[in-house]
Design a protein around this motif. Structure first.
Motif, PDB file in Angstrom:
ATOM      1  N   LEU A 178       0.829  -1.199   0.000  1.00 16.60           N
ATOM      2  CA  LEU A 178       0.000   0.000   0.000  1.00 16.60           C
ATOM      3  C   LEU A 178       0.866   1.251   0.000  1.00 16.60           C
ATOM      4  N   ILE A 179       1.964   1.207   0.749  1.00 10.46           N
ATOM      5  CA  ILE A 179       2.896   2.334   0.799  1.00 10.46           C
ATOM      6  C   ILE A 179       3.489   2.597  -0.580  1.00 10.46           C
ATOM      7  N   ASP A 180       3.849   1.529  -1.296  1.00  5.60           N
ATOM      8  CA  ASP A 180       4.424   1.690  -2.632  1.00  5.60           C
ATOM      9  C   ASP A 180       3.442   2.370  -3.588  1.00  5.60           C
ATOM     10  N   LYS A 181       2.170   1.995  -3.497  1.00 10.61           N
ATOM     11  CA  LYS A 181       1.158   2.602  -4.366  1.00 10.61           C
ATOM     12  C   LYS A 181       0.945   4.074  -4.018  1.00 10.61           C
ATOM     13  N   ALA A 182       0.862   4.360  -2.725  1.00  7.96           N
ATOM     14  CA  ALA A 182       0.674   5.750  -2.296  1.00  7.96           C
ATOM     15  C   ALA A 182       1.889   6.589  -2.662  1.00  7.96           C
ATOM     16  N   ASP A 183       3.070   6.018  -2.523  1.00  3.78           N
ATOM     17  CA  ASP A 183       4.295   6.729  -2.863  1.00  3.78           C
ATOM     18  C   ASP A 183       4.307   7.099  -4.339  1.00  3.78           C
ATOM     19  N   SER A 184       3.961   6.151  -5.203  1.00  4.06           N
ATOM     20  CA  SER A 184       3.934   6.403  -6.646  1.00  4.06           C
ATOM     21  C   SER A 184       2.906   7.477  -7.000  1.00  4.06           C
ATOM     22  N   LEU A 185       1.747   7.409  -6.356  1.00  3.59           N
ATOM     23  CA  LEU A 185       0.676   8.372  -6.642  1.00  3.59           C
ATOM     24  C   LEU A 185       1.086   9.788  -6.255  1.00  3.59           C
ATOM     25  N   PHE A 186       1.549   9.958  -5.035  1.00  5.23           N
ATOM     26  CA  PHE A 186       1.821  11.311  -4.547  1.00  5.23           C
ATOM     27  C   PHE A 186       3.147  11.867  -5.057  1.00  5.23           C
ATOM     28  N   GLN A 187       4.056  10.995  -5.490  1.00  8.97           N
ATOM     29  CA  GLN A 187       5.250  11.494  -6.162  1.00  8.97           C
ATOM     30  C   GLN A 187       4.853  12.209  -7.451  1.00  8.97           C
ATOM     31  N   SER A 188       3.817  11.705  -8.126  1.00  9.57           N
ATOM     32  CA  SER A 188       3.347  12.325  -9.373  1.00  9.57           C
ATOM     33  C   SER A 188       2.508  13.564  -9.109  1.00  9.57           C
ATOM     34  N   VAL A 189       1.639  13.482  -8.111  1.00 10.02           N
ATOM     35  CA  VAL A 189       0.734  14.602  -7.814  1.00 10.02           C
ATOM     36  C   VAL A 189       1.506  15.805  -7.272  1.00 10.02           C
ATOM     37  N   LEU A 190       2.486  15.540  -6.429  1.00 10.47           N
ATOM     38  CA  LEU A 190       3.256  16.618  -5.789  1.00 10.47           C
ATOM     39  C   LEU A 190       4.642  16.743  -6.426  1.00 10.47           C
ATOM     40  N   LYS A 191       4.675  16.762  -7.741  1.00 11.29           N
ATOM     41  CA  LYS A 191       5.949  16.742  -8.459  1.00 11.29           C
ATOM     42  C   LYS A 191       6.714  18.063  -8.427  1.00 11.29           C
ATOM     43  N   PRO A 192       6.084  19.235  -8.624  1.00 15.72           N
ATOM     44  CA  PRO A 192       6.848  20.497  -8.644  1.00 15.72           C
ATOM     45  C   PRO A 192       7.595  20.723  -7.326  1.00 15.72           C
ATOM     46  N   ARG A 193       8.878  21.039  -7.437  1.00 14.57           N
ATOM     47  CA  ARG A 193       9.671  21.183  -6.213  1.00 14.57           C
ATOM     48  C   ARG A 193       9.258  22.399  -5.401  1.00 14.57           C
ATOM     49  N   TRP A 194       8.850  23.476  -6.076  1.00 13.49           N
ATOM     50  CA  TRP A 194       8.423  24.663  -5.340  1.00 13.49           C
ATOM     51  C   TRP A 194       7.196  24.344  -4.492  1.00 13.49           C
ATOM     52  N   LEU A 195       6.330  23.468  -5.031  1.00 11.70           N
ATOM     53  CA  LEU A 195       5.131  23.078  -4.287  1.00 11.70           C
ATOM     54  C   LEU A 195       5.510  22.249  -3.067  1.00 11.70           C
ATOM     55  N   ARG A 196       6.436  21.322  -3.258  1.00 16.65           N
ATOM     56  CA  ARG A 196       6.872  20.505  -2.122  1.00 16.65           C
ATOM     57  C   ARG A 196       7.532  21.370  -1.051  1.00 16.65           C
ATOM     58  N   ASP A 197       8.378  22.310  -1.483  1.00 12.61           N
ATOM     59  CA  ASP A 197       9.030  23.190  -0.510  1.00 12.61           C
ATOM     60  C   ASP A 197       8.000  23.964   0.311  1.00 12.61           C
ATOM     61  N   LEU A 198       6.961  24.446  -0.372  1.00 13.09           N
ATOM     62  CA  LEU A 198       5.905  25.183   0.321  1.00 13.09           C
ATOM     63  C   LEU A 198       5.171  24.282   1.311  1.00 13.09           C
ATOM     64  N   LEU A 199       4.829  23.071   0.868  1.00 13.98           N
ATOM     65  CA  LEU A 199       4.089  22.153   1.723  1.00 13.98           C
ATOM     66  C   LEU A 199       4.946  21.627   2.872  1.00 13.98           C
ATOM     67  N   HIS A 200       6.237  21.475   2.647  1.00 12.84           N
ATOM     68  CA  HIS A 200       7.134  21.075   3.745  1.00 12.84           C
ATOM     69  C   HIS A 200       7.217  22.170   4.807  1.00 12.84           C
ATOM     70  N   GLY A 201       7.095  23.433   4.376  1.00 10.97           N
ATOM     71  CA  GLY A 201       7.203  24.551   5.307  1.00 10.97           C
ATOM     72  C   GLY A 201       8.533  25.259   5.248  1.00 10.97           C
ATOM     73  N   VAL A 202       9.286  25.084   4.148  1.00 14.26           N
ATOM     74  CA  VAL A 202      10.598  25.721   4.023  1.00 14.26           C
ATOM     75  C   VAL A 202      10.529  27.235   4.233  1.00 14.26           C
ATOM     76  N   PRO A 203       9.536  27.949   3.651  1.00 15.81           N
ATOM     77  CA  PRO A 203       9.494  29.408   3.856  1.00 15.81           C
ATOM     78  C   PRO A 203       9.248  29.812   5.310  1.00 15.81           C
ATOM     79  N   PHE A 204       8.688  28.894   6.102  1.00 10.31           N
ATOM     80  CA  PHE A 204       8.287  29.234   7.472  1.00 10.31           C
ATOM     81  C   PHE A 204       9.310  28.790   8.517  1.00 10.31           C
ATOM     82  N   GLY A 205      10.283  27.973   8.105  1.00 10.22           N
ATOM     83  CA  GLY A 205      11.312  27.550   9.039  1.00 10.22           C
ATOM     84  C   GLY A 205      10.939  26.382   9.920  1.00 10.22           C
TER      85      GLY A 205
END
Length: 292
Positions: free
Chosen positions: A22-49
């Motif tokens: 199940l983890i492998d399937k979810a990993d493949s799905l969200f790697q594609s959905v959340l592909k742009p690095r700027w989006l990942r940085d924002l969602l990780h919280g990089v701008p907020f520290g």
């Protein structure tokens, strides 16, 4: 006082390989959905520290808890329905941030994380159904669904606490460096022994340090990635020979500026401890401001 039995059961999830397909399937799905690095940085919280997910969940949790209190009071069904709807809508950024962080975790953390996500998805579904029932005038069943959602949400929160604090997902793994490194100047080694323009590890006072020599100057950072403790000397040097040179983590591609230690790309959100360096009689010395 002993741990509750539920803690041992959650700990067993960490080694449950039955979750891996199940983890492998979810990993493949969200790697594609959340592909742009700027989006990942924002969602990780990089701008907020610091990670965004723990902050983003406060809105749905807060409004759903408030809705539960209003459901216990007479004449507040309209306000309660509005809060349930706000919680359903506001859950979207929390869900996205959670999956972005989950993608960059160790296998044991991912196993607990996917159960945490499944419980949250169940709670969100119950609250969505609650809102639908309330909108149809079926307030009683809407309240029951919301209380069920709150129960599942609480269980999901318990799993989230285990993931965040017991497994240290999202914590700053370089935070202890200033407390372990002694104050003052310390010899790192002869300048001539440091390779020019290459990432190099040197242990000083029991702490692994990352060095990059450029001429007679040396950039020195903690060698421990603040995301999940990867050895940065095994990473990739980006922009060698420039003032913007960076090191990319070998495990999850967190990127740090070598001159300052600041985060350039996530999933790390905390900067690396930066050491001041100087050369005295051909020997490099380092000092960490605020150490000790």
């Amino acid at each position: 006082m002993h741990e509750l039995p539920i803690v041992d059961r959650i700990t067993r999830i960490e080694s449950s390989e039955t979750l891996d397909p199940l983890i492998d399937k979810a990993d493949s799905l969200f790697q594609s959905v959340l592909k742009p690095r700027w989006l990942r940085d924002l969602l990780h919280g990089v701008p907020f520290g610091h990670p965004l997910h723990p902050v983003a969940v406060q809105i749905p949790i807060g409004v759903w808890t408030s809705a539960a209190l209003l459901d216990l009071a007479p004449g507040a069904s309209r306000a309660s329905r509005a809060l349930v709807g706000i919680g359903v809508i506001s859950a979207a950024p929390a869900v996205a941030a959670g999956w972005a962080d989950w993608l960059q975790l160790h296998p044991q953390q991912k196993r607990v994380g996917i159960v945490h996500a499944a419980a949250n998805a169940t709670a969100l579904g119950l609250y969505a159904l609650s809102y639908i029932q309330r909108s149809r005038g079926r307030v009683g069943s809407g309240k029951l669904l919301a209380f069920a959602g709150l129960g599942v949400l609480s269980a999901a929160g318990f799993l989230g606490g285990h993931l965040a604090y017991r497994q240290a997902a999202g914590a700053n793994h370089a935070e202890d460096v200033p407390h372990l490194f002694p104050e003052g100047w310390h010899p790192l080694g002869p300048l001539a022994d440091l390779p020019e323009g290459q990432l190099h590890r040197v242990d000083v006072a029991g702490q692994p340090l990352l060095t990059l020599r450029h001429g007679d100057a040396v950039d020195v950072l903690s060698n421990t990635c603040s995301h999940l403790s990867a050895p940065l000397d095994e990473g990739t040097l980006i922009g060698a020979g420039t003032d913007d040179a960076c090191v990319e983590c070998p495990w999850h591609r967190s990127t740090f500026a070598l001159r300052t230690g600041t985060v350039v790309h996530g999933p790390a959100t905390s900067p690396l401890p930066r050491f001041v360096s100087r050369v005295v009689d051909g020997v490099v010395q380092v000092m960490l401001p605020g150490a000790g």
